[in-house]
Design an enzyme around this catalytic site. Sequence first.
Site, PDB file in Angstrom:
ATOM      1  N   ARG A  60      -7.751  -4.352   7.578  1.00 22.91           N
ATOM      2  CA  ARG A  60      -7.729  -3.191   8.460  1.00 22.91           C
ATOM      3  C   ARG A  60      -9.081  -2.475   8.433  1.00 22.91           C
ATOM      4  O   ARG A  60      -9.913  -2.708   7.566  1.00 22.91           O
ATOM      5  CB  ARG A  60      -6.589  -2.250   8.080  1.00 22.91           C
ATOM      6  CG  ARG A  60      -5.308  -2.712   8.756  1.00 22.91           C
ATOM      7  CD  ARG A  60      -4.155  -1.855   8.404  1.00 22.91           C
ATOM      8  NE  ARG A  60      -3.767  -2.064   7.033  1.00 22.91           N
ATOM      9  CZ  ARG A  60      -2.626  -1.619   6.521  1.00 22.91           C
ATOM     10  NH1 ARG A  60      -1.788  -0.958   7.267  1.00 22.91           N
ATOM     11  NH2 ARG A  60      -2.325  -1.850   5.269  1.00 22.91           N
TER      12      ARG A  60
ATOM     13  N   ASN B  80      19.403  -7.152   6.863  1.00 20.01           N
ATOM     14  CA  ASN B  80      19.933  -7.301   5.494  1.00 20.01           C
ATOM     15  C   ASN B  80      19.957  -5.968   4.749  1.00 20.01           C
ATOM     16  O   ASN B  80      20.904  -5.670   4.014  1.00 20.01           O
ATOM     17  CB  ASN B  80      19.101  -8.322   4.707  1.00 20.01           C
ATOM     18  CG  ASN B  80      19.405  -9.745   5.144  1.00 20.01           C
ATOM     19  OD1 ASN B  80      20.523 -10.045   5.593  1.00 20.01           O
ATOM     20  ND2 ASN B  80      18.423 -10.628   5.039  1.00 20.01           N
TER      21      ASN B  80
ATOM     22  N   ASP C 292       9.744  -7.023  -3.662  1.00 23.43           N
ATOM     23  CA  ASP C 292       8.531  -7.464  -2.961  1.00 23.43           C
ATOM     24  C   ASP C 292       8.419  -8.985  -3.044  1.00 23.43           C
ATOM     25  O   ASP C 292       8.834  -9.581  -4.040  1.00 23.43           O
ATOM     26  CB  ASP C 292       7.291  -6.820  -3.609  1.00 23.43           C
ATOM     27  CG  ASP C 292       6.187  -6.585  -2.606  1.00 23.43           C
ATOM     28  OD1 ASP C 292       5.858  -5.419  -2.337  1.00 23.43           O
ATOM     29  OD2 ASP C 292       5.659  -7.581  -2.051  1.00 23.43           O
TER      30      ASP C 292
ATOM     31  N   ARG D  73      27.234  -1.425   2.733  1.00 26.01           N
ATOM     32  CA  ARG D  73      28.167  -1.802   1.663  1.00 26.01           C
ATOM     33  C   ARG D  73      28.175  -0.812   0.514  1.00 26.01           C
ATOM     34  O   ARG D  73      29.224  -0.497  -0.043  1.00 26.01           O
ATOM     35  CB  ARG D  73      27.834  -3.212   1.134  1.00 26.01           C
ATOM     36  CG  ARG D  73      28.343  -4.324   2.042  1.00 26.01           C
ATOM     37  CD  ARG D  73      28.237  -5.686   1.372  1.00 26.01           C
ATOM     38  NE  ARG D  73      26.866  -6.072   1.098  1.00 26.01           N
ATOM     39  CZ  ARG D  73      26.026  -6.566   2.017  1.00 26.01           C
ATOM     40  NH1 ARG D  73      26.407  -6.708   3.266  1.00 26.01           N
ATOM     41  NH2 ARG D  73      24.801  -6.914   1.676  1.00 26.01           N
TER      42      ARG D  73
ATOM     43  N   THR E 185      11.026 -11.268   9.427  1.00 25.12           N
ATOM     44  CA  THR E 185      11.068 -10.224   8.390  1.00 25.12           C
ATOM     45  C   THR E 185      11.554  -8.908   8.978  1.00 25.12           C
ATOM     46  O   THR E 185      12.401  -8.220   8.402  1.00 25.12           O
ATOM     47  CB  THR E 185       9.658 -10.018   7.780  1.00 25.12           C
ATOM     48  OG1 THR E 185       9.239 -11.266   7.225  1.00 25.12           O
ATOM     49  CG2 THR E 185       9.642  -8.934   6.721  1.00 25.12           C
TER      50      THR E 185
ATOM     51  N   GLY F 165      22.742  -3.856   6.113  1.00 23.88           N
ATOM     52  CA  GLY F 165      24.019  -4.377   5.607  1.00 23.88           C
ATOM     53  C   GLY F 165      24.258  -3.898   4.182  1.00 23.88           C
ATOM     54  O   GLY F 165      25.371  -3.469   3.825  1.00 23.88           O
TER      55      GLY F 165
ATOM     56  N   TYR G 195       4.883  -7.902  15.732  1.00 22.80           N
ATOM     57  CA  TYR G 195       4.979  -6.672  14.930  1.00 22.80           C
ATOM     58  C   TYR G 195       5.539  -5.522  15.772  1.00 22.80           C
ATOM     59  O   TYR G 195       6.482  -4.848  15.363  1.00 22.80           O
ATOM     60  CB  TYR G 195       3.590  -6.319  14.391  1.00 22.80           C
ATOM     61  CG  TYR G 195       3.581  -5.159  13.429  1.00 22.80           C
ATOM     62  CD1 TYR G 195       3.984  -5.328  12.107  1.00 22.80           C
ATOM     63  CD2 TYR G 195       3.161  -3.894  13.831  1.00 22.80           C
ATOM     64  CE1 TYR G 195       3.965  -4.257  11.224  1.00 22.80           C
ATOM     65  CE2 TYR G 195       3.135  -2.824  12.954  1.00 22.80           C
ATOM     66  CZ  TYR G 195       3.537  -3.012  11.648  1.00 22.80           C
ATOM     67  OH  TYR G 195       3.520  -1.957  10.776  1.00 22.80           O
TER      68      TYR G 195
ATOM     69  N   PHE H  50       0.825  -1.218   0.000  1.00 22.03           N
ATOM     70  CA  PHE H  50       0.000   0.000   0.000  1.00 22.03           C
ATOM     71  C   PHE H  50       0.863   1.273   0.000  1.00 22.03           C
ATOM     72  O   PHE H  50       0.822   2.075  -0.941  1.00 22.03           O
ATOM     73  CB  PHE H  50      -0.942  -0.055   1.222  1.00 22.03           C
ATOM     74  CG  PHE H  50      -1.583   1.251   1.570  1.00 22.03           C
ATOM     75  CD1 PHE H  50      -2.182   2.048   0.589  1.00 22.03           C
ATOM     76  CD2 PHE H  50      -1.617   1.689   2.892  1.00 22.03           C
ATOM     77  CE1 PHE H  50      -2.781   3.254   0.930  1.00 22.03           C
ATOM     78  CE2 PHE H  50      -2.219   2.891   3.235  1.00 22.03           C
ATOM     79  CZ  PHE H  50      -2.789   3.674   2.253  1.00 22.03           C
TER      80      PHE H  50
ATOM     81  N   LYS I  78       9.178  -4.039  15.090  1.00 23.70           N
ATOM     82  CA  LYS I  78       9.475  -2.655  14.682  1.00 23.70           C
ATOM     83  C   LYS I  78      10.439  -2.006  15.675  1.00 23.70           C
ATOM     84  O   LYS I  78      11.262  -1.166  15.301  1.00 23.70           O
ATOM     85  CB  LYS I  78       8.181  -1.840  14.584  1.00 23.70           C
ATOM     86  CG  LYS I  78       7.295  -2.218  13.403  1.00 23.70           C
ATOM     87  CD  LYS I  78       7.853  -1.738  12.068  1.00 23.70           C
ATOM     88  CE  LYS I  78       6.920  -2.038  10.915  1.00 23.70           C
ATOM     89  NZ  LYS I  78       7.470  -1.689   9.589  1.00 23.70           N
TER      90      LYS I  78
HETATM   91  N1  UDP Z   1     -11.425  -2.713  13.860  1.00 25.00           N
HETATM   92  C1  UDP Z   1     -12.806  -2.839  13.865  1.00 25.00           C
HETATM   93  N2  UDP Z   1     -13.374  -3.549  12.852  1.00 25.00           N
HETATM   94  C2  UDP Z   1     -12.671  -4.105  11.842  1.00 25.00           C
HETATM   95  C3  UDP Z   1     -11.260  -3.958  11.830  1.00 25.00           C
HETATM   96  C4  UDP Z   1     -10.663  -3.257  12.866  1.00 25.00           C
HETATM   97  O1  UDP Z   1     -13.502  -2.344  14.765  1.00 25.00           O
HETATM   98  O2  UDP Z   1     -13.290  -4.722  10.940  1.00 25.00           O
HETATM   99  C5  UDP Z   1     -10.803  -1.922  14.932  1.00 25.00           C
HETATM  100  C6  UDP Z   1      -9.612  -2.589  15.623  1.00 25.00           C
HETATM  101  O3  UDP Z   1     -10.046  -3.384  16.702  1.00 25.00           O
HETATM  102  C7  UDP Z   1      -8.801  -1.396  16.072  1.00 25.00           C
HETATM  103  C8  UDP Z   1      -9.076  -0.335  14.991  1.00 25.00           C
HETATM  104  O4  UDP Z   1     -10.260  -0.750  14.349  1.00 25.00           O
HETATM  105  O5  UDP Z   1      -9.268  -0.912  17.302  1.00 25.00           O
HETATM  106  C9  UDP Z   1      -7.965  -0.219  13.976  1.00 25.00           C
HETATM  107  O6  UDP Z   1      -7.676  -1.498  13.516  1.00 25.00           O
HETATM  108  P1  UDP Z   1      -6.674  -1.795  12.308  1.00 25.00           P
HETATM  109  O7  UDP Z   1      -6.586  -3.275  12.183  1.00 25.00           O
HETATM  110  O8  UDP Z   1      -7.090  -1.018  11.121  1.00 25.00           O
HETATM  111  O9  UDP Z   1      -5.280  -1.171  12.735  1.00 25.00           O
HETATM  112  P2  UDP Z   1      -4.478  -1.069  14.113  1.00 25.00           P
HETATM  113  O10 UDP Z   1      -4.434   0.384  14.367  1.00 25.00           O
HETATM  114  O11 UDP Z   1      -5.216  -1.790  15.203  1.00 25.00           O
HETATM  115  O12 UDP Z   1      -3.179  -1.696  13.799  1.00 25.00           O
END
Ligand code: UDP
Length: 310
Positions: free
Chosen positions: A184, A97, A31, A104, A90, A100, A143, A11, A147
Amino acid sequence: MRNLVTGGAGFIGSNLVEKLIKNGEYVICLDNFSSSSKINIKDWLNNPKFKLIEHDIIDPIEIEIDRIWHLASPASPLHYQANPIKTSKTLFLGTYNMLGLAKRVGARLLMASSSEIYGNPEISPQTENYTGSVNTMGIRSCYDEGKRIAETLCFDYNRKNSVEVRIARIFNTYGPKMLPNDGRVVSNFITQSLEKKPLTIYGNGSQTRSFCYISDLINGLIKLMNSNFIGPVNLGNPQEISIKKLAEIIKSKIDNQLEFSYKSLPQDDPLMRLPSIEIAKKYLKWEPYIEINEGLTKTINYMKEVKNEF
Ligand code: UDP
């Protein structure tokens, strides 16, 4: 400039590739297509200034480049939790990686870090000097901690090996080229609404996020890469809204008859998230301009257009 964009079909990556190519720069896109799509880069496949390399960054690679935009990582909880050990791998090995490689060939590396490094924050807004409230044992840890170690690697390569690094802490971002099925919240609510299905709200929807439109974020990344500021710097939109409110806005733009379906709140789901962008304003002269109503309308139009392509 010869640019390497890891995660260039994802994205954020594909929006960055588009901007760089339109600026006349040369782009190599790396990718493994684990959570991205060739559809996002199809316009450039025959462009002489663009090269696609299908490669997984957990394996080293040798390429002559000037700049590395290191974005590769699954980013949606749905994707990064599907294979969490691979996600940690990852974020650690991939970043190792790429650093690195930067060392180089003498390239500058911009690391796409995340607001997730603040965990479930106890302060609001989150400032860059806040060290976070992160769980090492939960389902988001691969995650979040991934990070964090990626940032640590960047700072150590900078201190020990003089690699030029730039650290962006990216907050929730949305817009065209998001995969409709990426899991998301923005893509879920739009896809559900277009399919006339109930919008799935996790918990009671009072948790908050701050959503930044993709073109604003890309401008911030480019300003950071071109600046002398290492960071870390928050890049996000300081307009905080509840998830319930987001659902109401999207529903009102597509179909007011739609219903909400309440599901349980996932473990460790942060209750709030709001960036302080004072550092970005001061060092990068950056702030976002697209407000949520305008950005959502553009995103909905995009999702309508590509509905049948995925
Ligand atoms: N969420 C939701 N319904 C969905 C997907 C996500 O209510 O179908 C909520 C999720 O629980 C979180 C927020 O939306 O509180 C953002 O979720 P997302 O997965 O987009 O990203 P996050 O910020 O949590 O990484």
